[in-house]
Design a protein around this motif. Structure first.
Motif, PDB file in Angstrom:
ATOM      1  N   ARG A  24       0.825  -1.218   0.000  1.00 38.25           N
ATOM      2  CA  ARG A  24       0.000   0.000   0.000  1.00 38.25           C
ATOM      3  C   ARG A  24       0.852   1.256   0.000  1.00 38.25           C
ATOM      4  O   ARG A  24       0.508   2.248  -0.640  1.00 38.25           O
ATOM      5  CB  ARG A  24      -0.933  -0.025   1.220  1.00 38.25           C
ATOM      6  CG  ARG A  24      -1.761   1.245   1.388  1.00 38.25           C
ATOM      7  CD  ARG A  24      -3.068   0.961   2.116  1.00 38.25           C
ATOM      8  NE  ARG A  24      -2.843   0.490   3.465  1.00 38.25           N
ATOM      9  CZ  ARG A  24      -2.829   1.281   4.527  1.00 38.25           C
ATOM     10  NH1 ARG A  24      -2.978   2.586   4.397  1.00 38.25           N
ATOM     11  NH2 ARG A  24      -2.663   0.765   5.742  1.00 38.25           N
ATOM     12  N   PHE A  25       1.985   1.205   0.694  1.00 37.55           N
ATOM     13  CA  PHE A  25       2.850   2.377   0.771  1.00 37.55           C
ATOM     14  C   PHE A  25       3.964   2.358  -0.284  1.00 37.55           C
ATOM     15  O   PHE A  25       4.800   3.254  -0.306  1.00 37.55           O
ATOM     16  CB  PHE A  25       3.452   2.498   2.171  1.00 37.55           C
ATOM     17  CG  PHE A  25       2.515   3.118   3.167  1.00 37.55           C
ATOM     18  CD1 PHE A  25       2.526   4.481   3.392  1.00 37.55           C
ATOM     19  CD2 PHE A  25       1.612   2.338   3.870  1.00 37.55           C
ATOM     20  CE1 PHE A  25       1.660   5.063   4.309  1.00 37.55           C
ATOM     21  CE2 PHE A  25       0.736   2.898   4.787  1.00 37.55           C
ATOM     22  CZ  PHE A  25       0.761   4.270   5.009  1.00 37.55           C
ATOM     23  N   GLY A  26       3.985   1.354  -1.136  1.00 33.79           N
ATOM     24  CA  GLY A  26       4.980   1.302  -2.191  1.00 33.79           C
ATOM     25  C   GLY A  26       6.381   0.995  -1.702  1.00 33.79           C
ATOM     26  O   GLY A  26       7.366   1.457  -2.304  1.00 33.79           O
ATOM     27  N   LEU A  27       6.496   0.202  -0.627  1.00 34.67           N
ATOM     28  CA  LEU A  27       7.815  -0.137  -0.103  1.00 34.67           C
ATOM     29  C   LEU A  27       8.489  -1.194  -0.978  1.00 34.67           C
ATOM     30  O   LEU A  27       7.830  -1.907  -1.741  1.00 34.67           O
ATOM     31  CB  LEU A  27       7.700  -0.646   1.338  1.00 34.67           C
ATOM     32  CG  LEU A  27       6.967   0.274   2.327  1.00 34.67           C
ATOM     33  CD1 LEU A  27       7.051  -0.285   3.731  1.00 34.67           C
ATOM     34  CD2 LEU A  27       7.530   1.689   2.279  1.00 34.67           C
ATOM     35  N   ASP A  28       9.800  -1.292  -0.836  1.00 32.43           N
ATOM     36  CA  ASP A  28      10.584  -2.184  -1.686  1.00 32.43           C
ATOM     37  C   ASP A  28      10.763  -3.573  -1.105  1.00 32.43           C
ATOM     38  O   ASP A  28      11.203  -4.482  -1.809  1.00 32.43           O
ATOM     39  CB  ASP A  28      11.971  -1.569  -1.940  1.00 32.43           C
ATOM     40  CG  ASP A  28      11.873  -0.231  -2.640  1.00 32.43           C
ATOM     41  OD1 ASP A  28      11.361  -0.207  -3.772  1.00 32.43           O
ATOM     42  OD2 ASP A  28      12.283   0.785  -2.049  1.00 32.43           O
ATOM     43  N   GLY A  29      10.468  -3.767   0.184  1.00 34.48           N
ATOM     44  CA  GLY A  29      10.667  -5.076   0.787  1.00 34.48           C
ATOM     45  C   GLY A  29      10.334  -5.062   2.257  1.00 34.48           C
ATOM     46  O   GLY A  29       9.801  -4.086   2.800  1.00 34.48           O
ATOM     47  N   LEU A  30      10.655  -6.185   2.909  1.00 35.56           N
ATOM     48  CA  LEU A  30      10.427  -6.356   4.338  1.00 35.56           C
ATOM     49  C   LEU A  30      11.695  -6.866   5.000  1.00 35.56           C
ATOM     50  O   LEU A  30      12.450  -7.645   4.409  1.00 35.56           O
ATOM     51  CB  LEU A  30       9.304  -7.353   4.604  1.00 35.56           C
ATOM     52  CG  LEU A  30       7.878  -6.948   4.243  1.00 35.56           C
ATOM     53  CD1 LEU A  30       6.945  -8.137   4.442  1.00 35.56           C
ATOM     54  CD2 LEU A  30       7.413  -5.767   5.080  1.00 35.56           C
ATOM     55  N   GLU A  31      11.909  -6.431   6.233  1.00 35.47           N
ATOM     56  CA  GLU A  31      12.900  -7.042   7.119  1.00 35.47           C
ATOM     57  C   GLU A  31      12.096  -7.930   8.066  1.00 35.47           C
ATOM     58  O   GLU A  31      11.322  -7.428   8.883  1.00 35.47           O
ATOM     59  CB  GLU A  31      13.664  -5.972   7.895  1.00 35.47           C
ATOM     60  CG  GLU A  31      14.648  -6.537   8.904  1.00 35.47           C
ATOM     61  CD  GLU A  31      15.239  -5.475   9.824  1.00 35.47           C
ATOM     62  OE1 GLU A  31      15.991  -5.859  10.742  1.00 35.47           O
ATOM     63  OE2 GLU A  31      14.935  -4.273   9.646  1.00 35.47           O
ATOM     64  N   LEU A  32      12.259  -9.230   7.946  1.00 40.28           N
ATOM     65  CA  LEU A  32      11.431 -10.165   8.699  1.00 40.28           C
ATOM     66  C   LEU A  32      12.089 -10.525  10.022  1.00 40.28           C
ATOM     67  O   LEU A  32      13.183 -11.086  10.061  1.00 40.28           O
ATOM     68  CB  LEU A  32      11.193 -11.447   7.892  1.00 40.28           C
ATOM     69  CG  LEU A  32      10.444 -11.287   6.572  1.00 40.28           C
ATOM     70  CD1 LEU A  32      10.209 -12.656   5.940  1.00 40.28           C
ATOM     71  CD2 LEU A  32       9.123 -10.554   6.759  1.00 40.28           C
ATOM     72  N   ARG A  33      11.408 -10.217  11.101  1.00 35.10           N
ATOM     73  CA  ARG A  33      11.883 -10.584  12.437  1.00 35.10           C
ATOM     74  C   ARG A  33      11.570 -12.056  12.667  1.00 35.10           C
ATOM     75  O   ARG A  33      10.426 -12.500  12.497  1.00 35.10           O
ATOM     76  CB  ARG A  33      11.184  -9.714  13.475  1.00 35.10           C
ATOM     77  CG  ARG A  33      11.456 -10.118  14.912  1.00 35.10           C
ATOM     78  CD  ARG A  33      10.789  -9.120  15.854  1.00 35.10           C
ATOM     79  NE  ARG A  33      10.827  -9.611  17.220  1.00 35.10           N
ATOM     80  CZ  ARG A  33       9.772 -10.090  17.872  1.00 35.10           C
ATOM     81  NH1 ARG A  33       8.595 -10.157  17.283  1.00 35.10           N
ATOM     82  NH2 ARG A  33       9.894 -10.500  19.117  1.00 35.10           N
ATOM     83  N   LEU A  34      12.593 -12.812  13.034  1.00 37.15           N
ATOM     84  CA  LEU A  34      12.433 -14.245  13.235  1.00 37.15           C
ATOM     85  C   LEU A  34      11.956 -14.518  14.656  1.00 37.15           C
ATOM     86  O   LEU A  34      12.714 -14.396  15.624  1.00 37.15           O
ATOM     87  CB  LEU A  34      13.758 -14.973  12.974  1.00 37.15           C
ATOM     88  CG  LEU A  34      14.328 -14.810  11.568  1.00 37.15           C
ATOM     89  CD1 LEU A  34      15.549 -15.708  11.389  1.00 37.15           C
ATOM     90  CD2 LEU A  34      13.287 -15.114  10.504  1.00 37.15           C
ATOM     91  N   HIS A  35      10.685 -14.872  14.762  1.00 40.76           N
ATOM     92  CA  HIS A  35      10.106 -15.132  16.074  1.00 40.76           C
ATOM     93  C   HIS A  35       8.768 -15.819  15.862  1.00 40.76           C
ATOM     94  O   HIS A  35       8.073 -15.537  14.883  1.00 40.76           O
ATOM     95  CB  HIS A  35       9.914 -13.818  16.847  1.00 40.76           C
ATOM     96  CG  HIS A  35       9.620 -14.005  18.294  1.00 40.76           C
ATOM     97  ND1 HIS A  35       8.355 -14.269  18.769  1.00 40.76           N
ATOM     98  CD2 HIS A  35      10.435 -13.993  19.381  1.00 40.76           C
ATOM     99  CE1 HIS A  35       8.397 -14.387  20.085  1.00 40.76           C
ATOM    100  NE2 HIS A  35       9.637 -14.232  20.477  1.00 40.76           N
ATOM    101  N   PRO A  36       8.365 -16.712  16.758  1.00 44.04           N
ATOM    102  CA  PRO A  36       7.058 -17.357  16.591  1.00 44.04           C
ATOM    103  C   PRO A  36       5.897 -16.388  16.442  1.00 44.04           C
ATOM    104  O   PRO A  36       4.921 -16.681  15.749  1.00 44.04           O
ATOM    105  CB  PRO A  36       6.934 -18.205  17.860  1.00 44.04           C
ATOM    106  CG  PRO A  36       8.347 -18.551  18.212  1.00 44.04           C
ATOM    107  CD  PRO A  36       9.143 -17.311  17.873  1.00 44.04           C
ATOM    108  N   ASP A  37       5.980 -15.199  17.083  1.00 40.75           N
ATOM    109  CA  ASP A  37       4.834 -14.292  16.990  1.00 40.75           C
ATOM    110  C   ASP A  37       4.711 -13.613  15.631  1.00 40.75           C
ATOM    111  O   ASP A  37       3.687 -12.985  15.335  1.00 40.75           O
ATOM    112  CB  ASP A  37       4.807 -13.277  18.139  1.00 40.75           C
ATOM    113  CG  ASP A  37       5.916 -12.232  18.087  1.00 40.75           C
ATOM    114  OD1 ASP A  37       6.413 -11.912  17.003  1.00 40.75           O
ATOM    115  OD2 ASP A  37       6.266 -11.703  19.164  1.00 40.75           O
TER     116      ASP A  37
END
Length: 251
Positions: A24-37
């Motif tokens: 929606r905001f036109g971002l280029d990617g994600l930094e994924l936090r590794l955690h069960p939640d």
């Protein structure tokens, strides 16, 4: 610069919601936090990893932010095993980087552990954090581990007295990601909307003119549930990355 959103976010928010927000905001990617939640962690099986890839739908997960503490004292084997597990997950998800924390100050141990996985890929990035909070401290580790890189968290070097120019000087050749955030003071790290706190965002943005790597907005509602939703902060992050800084409303 390429802007990503960290999935630190609010606990329990599905990955699909983070992907939708990024699009929606036109971002280029994600930094994924590794955690069960977050639903993304090294314990996922093959089918679950495939489901994560489908949810991403081609949106890059440029970095998996793990919690391996690379410089803690003790036996190398469990540290290297945990790091290898995160690296396998990164390969399965198409991520180019895995974040680690220093954790301790044993640079020799950190270098051994980083060297043990240097040929495995993706690139391991050491964040300016906890026991090695400055560019100078992280650079001292990276001098011993040529295969690794750095994440510059804009908050921590500054709050430990290191000027942005000095941080960049130390990390420039190894810098893969800048974590963007603001806070009221060195002694108060509660996140505030960009430009309303004391982190020297103006100076950092000028120094990073021409930087071609990733910028990741960290908006840590996981630990500060009273702060506004990330939608409030994302427009400022987009302005910062685009060089429209300070925003017109703050001039």
């Amino acid at each position: 610069m390429r802007l990503a959103l960290s999935t630190l976010g609010t606990p329990g928010v599905p990955l699909a919601d983070a992907v939708a927000l990024a699009r929606r905001f036109g971002l280029d990617g994600l930094e994924l936090r590794l955690h069960p939640d977050t639903g993304v962690h090294a314990g996922l099986g093959a089918a679950e990893r495939a489901a994560v890839r489908r949810t991403l739908g081609g949106l890059p997960a440029f970095c998996l932010s793990g919690y391996v503490r690379i410089c803690e004292p003790g036996d190398d084997r469990p540290v290297v095993a945990a790091l290898r597990a995160d690296l396998r997950l990164a390969r399965d998800l198409g991520a180019d980087h895995v974040r680690v924390f220093p954790g301790g100050t044993d640079l020799a141990a950190g270098a051994r552990r980083l060297d043990a996985v240097a040929d495995e890929g993706p690139t391991v990035l050491v964040e300016t954090h906890d026991a090695l909070p400055t560019g100078a401290a992280v650079a001292a580790l990276l001098d011993r581990a040529p295969g690794a890189g750095a994440i510059w968290d804009l908050l921590h070097p500054w709050r430990h007295g290191e000027a942005p120019a000095d941080t960049l000087h130390r990390l420039r050749d190894r810098l893969h990601c800048v974590q963007l955030k603001d806070a009221p003071s060195p002694g108060c790290t509660t996140p505030v909307p960009l430009g309303t706190g004391a982190v020297p965002l103006d100076a950092a943005r000028r120094l990073l003119d021409g930087y071609r790597g990733w910028v990741s907005l960290e908006w840590e509602r996981t630990w500060y549930p009273g702060i506004p939703p990330v939608e409030v902060v994302l427009p400022g992050a987009l302005d910062w990355v685009a060089g429209r800084w300070p925003p017109a409303a703050m001039r």
